[in-house]
Design an enzyme around this catalytic site. Structure first.
Site, mmCIF file in Angstrom:
data_model
loop_
_atom_site.group_PDB
_atom_site.id
_atom_site.type_symbol
_atom_site.label_atom_id
_atom_site.label_comp_id
_atom_site.label_asym_id
_atom_site.label_seq_id
_atom_site.Cartn_x
_atom_site.Cartn_y
_atom_site.Cartn_z
ATOM 1 N N LYS A 53 -46.384 -77.163 -18.964
ATOM 2 C CA LYS A 53 -45.037 -77.221 -19.553
ATOM 3 C C LYS A 53 -44.320 -75.888 -19.338
ATOM 4 O O LYS A 53 -43.147 -75.850 -18.976
ATOM 5 C CB LYS A 53 -45.132 -77.552 -21.057
ATOM 6 C CG LYS A 53 -45.527 -79.003 -21.322
ATOM 7 C CD LYS A 53 -45.894 -79.259 -22.779
ATOM 8 C CE LYS A 53 -46.383 -80.696 -22.971
ATOM 9 N NZ LYS A 53 -46.889 -80.971 -24.319
ATOM 10 N N GLN A 97 -48.212 -77.847 -29.896
ATOM 11 C CA GLN A 97 -49.104 -78.724 -29.133
ATOM 12 C C GLN A 97 -50.101 -79.410 -30.067
ATOM 13 O O GLN A 97 -50.806 -78.758 -30.832
ATOM 14 C CB GLN A 97 -49.844 -77.893 -28.054
ATOM 15 C CG GLN A 97 -50.691 -78.729 -27.118
ATOM 16 C CD GLN A 97 -49.872 -79.707 -26.266
ATOM 17 O OE1 GLN A 97 -48.850 -79.349 -25.709
ATOM 18 N NE2 GLN A 97 -50.323 -80.956 -26.182
ATOM 19 N N ASP A 120 -39.671 -82.004 -29.209
ATOM 20 C CA ASP A 120 -40.674 -83.062 -29.014
ATOM 21 C C ASP A 120 -40.183 -84.389 -29.576
ATOM 22 O O ASP A 120 -40.703 -85.446 -29.241
ATOM 23 C CB ASP A 120 -41.977 -82.684 -29.730
ATOM 24 C CG ASP A 120 -43.031 -82.163 -28.765
ATOM 25 O OD1 ASP A 120 -42.953 -82.508 -27.572
ATOM 26 O OD2 ASP A 120 -43.916 -81.430 -29.214
#
Ligand code: NAP
Length: 288
Positions: A53, A97, A120
């Site tokens: 990412k 994460q 997200d």
């Protein structure tokens, strides 16, 4: 012939488009989008995801910072870091994460991310807006699934989509997204899960099947109808170390009209939509 829906190639194209928009934003308004990635513990898969990412951010001209914390980090410590990132004007988006180590309440951490930095799309405000039909940040994997269909001119409107898996990050928001009014939506959606008695009876009725359950090669050729479109979200490691999806690719490819591979399907699209959301977050915060 079966169309292989190449997520890697589409991701490259879309990331090029995002890079051009980032450059324009920086040039015209002096704004450089930035993503703060938070990684707790030493889960090897999470380390790879975060690295990929950040690499994609770098290539698109988006700044990124890694906050790597030890596995014994406490929930108050993590909440303290999130609070700092929430008020940092350089940080457009925050990525925590998952999974987090046992002992940390994931939903408390997700809830703590400022809604305008929830790139997200997992937070309650993002999901509430999606449910209401006025989305702000779409969760990256469902968004990637929708985009791979739309950008390959696969019609979603009026189609029967059967989604296998009902997680909060994939199956559930994907159902909401594909049933929304408007482009890339207007589908009739059925969602299956581990308590659904006869999944094959449902997948056989589908125009589009999406599988997101984390079970290697679960969807077999005899579970779809000829000509169906098949999207494989799963990422599984076989005992011999091979990366495979939730779809028995070789068998299903024989009768599907289009199919996403693993790797090189939804994985790169998920990263691309994270970049998209981070750019959007920077623009939204500038407008506030
Ligand atoms: P999850 O949170 O574990 O949820 C799995 C879902 O699948 C649950 O709804 C579960 O049902 C259902 N399920 C499990 N086994 C089943 C079975 N045999 N039949 C029917 N339903 C079953 O998983 P997730 O986070 O959504 O991830 C799913 C897969 O996608 C994993 O392989 C993950 O690695 C992958 N993934 C990929 C990306 C990407 O970027 N490509 C992103 C996210 C996830 P219940 O609700 O009844 O338990």
């Amino acid at each position: 012939m079966t169309q292989i829906l190449d997520g890697k190639l589409l991701a490259q194209t879309m990331q090029g488009e995002i890079a051009a928009q980032v450059a324009e934003l920086t040039e015209t308004l002096g704004i450089r989008p930035g993503l703060a990635a938070v990684l707790v513990g030493d889960n090897p898969a999470s380390q790879v995801y975060v690295r990929n990412k950040r690499k994609a951010c770098d290539q698109a001209g988006i700044q990124s910072w890694l906050h790597q914390l030890p596995a014994d980090t406490t929930q108050p410590d993590l909440l303290h870091l999130i609070a700092q990132l929430n008020t940092d004007p350089q940080v457009s988006g925050i990525l925590v994460q998952l999974p987090l180590p046992i002992g940390i309440d994931e939903s408390a951490i997700i809830d703590a991310v400022a809604p305008l930095k929830d790139v997200d799309g997992f937070g309650p405000q993002s999901l509430g807006l999606l449910t209401a039909g006025t989305p702000r940040f779409l969760p990256c994997t469902p968004f990637g699934v929708q985009q791979i269909l739309v950008r390959n001119n696969i019609r979603v409107e009026g189609q029967h989509v059967v989604i296998v898996g009902r997680s909060n990050i994939v199956g559930k928001p994907l159902a909401l997204l594909l049933m929304q009014k408007g482009e890339g939506g207007n589908a009739t959606v059925t969602v299956c899960h581990s308590k659904t008695p006869d999944i094959a009876a449902l997948t056989k009725q589908a125009d589009i099947v999406v599988v997101a359950i984390g079970q290697a090669r679960f969807l077999k050729k005899d579970m779809i109808r000829p000509g169906a479109v098949v999207v494989d979200v799963g990422i599984n490691r076989t005992p011999d170390g091979k990366l495979v999806g939730d779809v028995d690719f070789d068998g299903v490819k024989e009768i599907a009209s289009a199919i996403t591979p693993v790797p090189g399907g939804i994985g790169p699209m998920t990263i691309t939509m994270l970049l998209h959301n981070t750019l959007r977050a920077a623009i939204l915060q500038h407008a506030v």
